[in-house]
Design an enzyme around this catalytic site. Structure first.
Site, PDB file in Angstrom:
ATOM      1  N   CYS A 108      48.515  -5.170 -31.102  1.00  0.00           N
ATOM      2  CA  CYS A 108      48.870  -5.068 -32.518  1.00  0.00           C
ATOM      3  C   CYS A 108      49.653  -6.305 -32.989  1.00  0.00           C
ATOM      4  O   CYS A 108      49.133  -7.403 -32.984  1.00  0.00           O
ATOM      5  CB  CYS A 108      49.622  -3.762 -32.761  1.00  0.00           C
ATOM      6  SG  CYS A 108      49.555  -3.149 -34.451  1.00  0.00           S
ATOM      7  N   HIS A 109      50.917  -6.145 -33.374  1.00  0.00           N
ATOM      8  CA  HIS A 109      51.741  -7.260 -33.845  1.00  0.00           C
ATOM      9  C   HIS A 109      52.430  -8.022 -32.697  1.00  0.00           C
ATOM     10  O   HIS A 109      53.058  -9.045 -32.931  1.00  0.00           O
ATOM     11  CB  HIS A 109      52.825  -6.752 -34.806  1.00  0.00           C
ATOM     12  CG  HIS A 109      52.293  -6.291 -36.125  1.00  0.00           C
ATOM     13  ND1 HIS A 109      51.740  -5.039 -36.303  1.00  0.00           N
ATOM     14  CD2 HIS A 109      52.225  -6.907 -37.323  1.00  0.00           C
ATOM     15  CE1 HIS A 109      51.360  -4.900 -37.565  1.00  0.00           C
ATOM     16  NE2 HIS A 109      51.636  -6.023 -38.205  1.00  0.00           N
TER      17      HIS A 109
END
Length: 179
Positions: A108-109
Site C-alpha cells: 500500500c503506502h
C-alpha cells in the site's frame, strides 16, 4: 527465521499488519514488532482506530539492526510510512536490509519509507496509486499489479497495492522469504 515488522507508533493499517503477521506465524517463523517508541502501536481501519499491538523492539542507538532479522515487512496505512520516513533510525533500519541483501515486503503506502531510504533506483514495484509519482521520482518503475516481485540485487522486494491484494502479497513474500 526472524521477521521484523516496522511500524510507527500510530497509523498502521490493521489488516496490513495482522494478515502478514499471521502468514509469518503460519510459516513457523518468529514475528517481531519494531517501532520508534516503546509500548503499543495504534492500528487503524482506514481512518478509524482499530486494535493496539505491543512493541517487541524499539529503534534507538542500541536497538535492533537488519543484522538481527532475516527479512522485513513494511505494512501500510497513510500515516504509518509518512511517520517512518522522517525518522532517521527507521530509514536506516530499512536501508540496512537492502545493504545486507535481505528480502523486504511492502504494501500500500509503505513504499514511502523505501523512497526515503533511497533503495528504489532501477526497481519495479507496485503500491497504492497515489505513491506512484514518488516511486518514479525515486528512480523506480511503478506498475499497477496485485503483487510484484523485483529480484534486483542486492535484495528481493515484494510489493502489493492494497488490502484486497493481501492474500497474493502474503503468499508471495512467504515464498520469497522461505527461499
Amino acid at each position: 527465521m526472524r521477521i521484523a515488522f516496522l511500524v510507527a507508533p500510530e497509523g498502521v493499517e490493521e489488516i496490513e499488519l495482522t494478515d502478514p503477521w499471521k502468514a509469518v506465524l503460519d510459516a513457523g517463523w518468529e514475528a517481531r514488532l519494531v517501532s520508534t517508541e516503546p509500548g503499543t502501536v495504534q492500528a487503524y481501519d482506514h481512518l478509524d482506530k482499530a486494535g493496539t499491538h505491543p512493541v517487541d523492539d524499539v529503534l534507538d542507538s542500541s536497538a535492533p539492526s537488519a543484522g538481527d532479522f532475516d527479512a522485513l515487512v513494511l505494512p501500510g496505512g497513510v500515516a504509518n510510512p509518512d511517520a517512518l520516513r522522517v525518522n532517521e533510525e527507521a530509514v536506516a533500519f530499512t536501508r540496512g536490509f537492502f545493504e545486507a541483501g535481505k528480502p523486504v515486503a511492502a504494501i500500500c503506502h509503505a513504499p514511502w519509507t523505501l523512497v526515503e531510504a533511497d533503495v528504489l533506483r532501477g526497481r519495479t514495484l507496485t503500491s497504492w496509486p497515489s505513491v506512484a509519482t514518488d516511486i518514479r521520482n525515486a528512480g523506480g518503475t511503478w506498475v499497477d499489479e496485485e503483487v510484484r516481485v523485483c529480484r534486483q540485487a542486492p535484495a528481493t522486494l515484494v510489493t502489493s497495492r492494497k488490502p484486497d491484494d493481501l492474500e497474493a502479497f502474503c503468499k508471495a513474500f512467504v515464498d520469497v522469504f522461505g527461499g
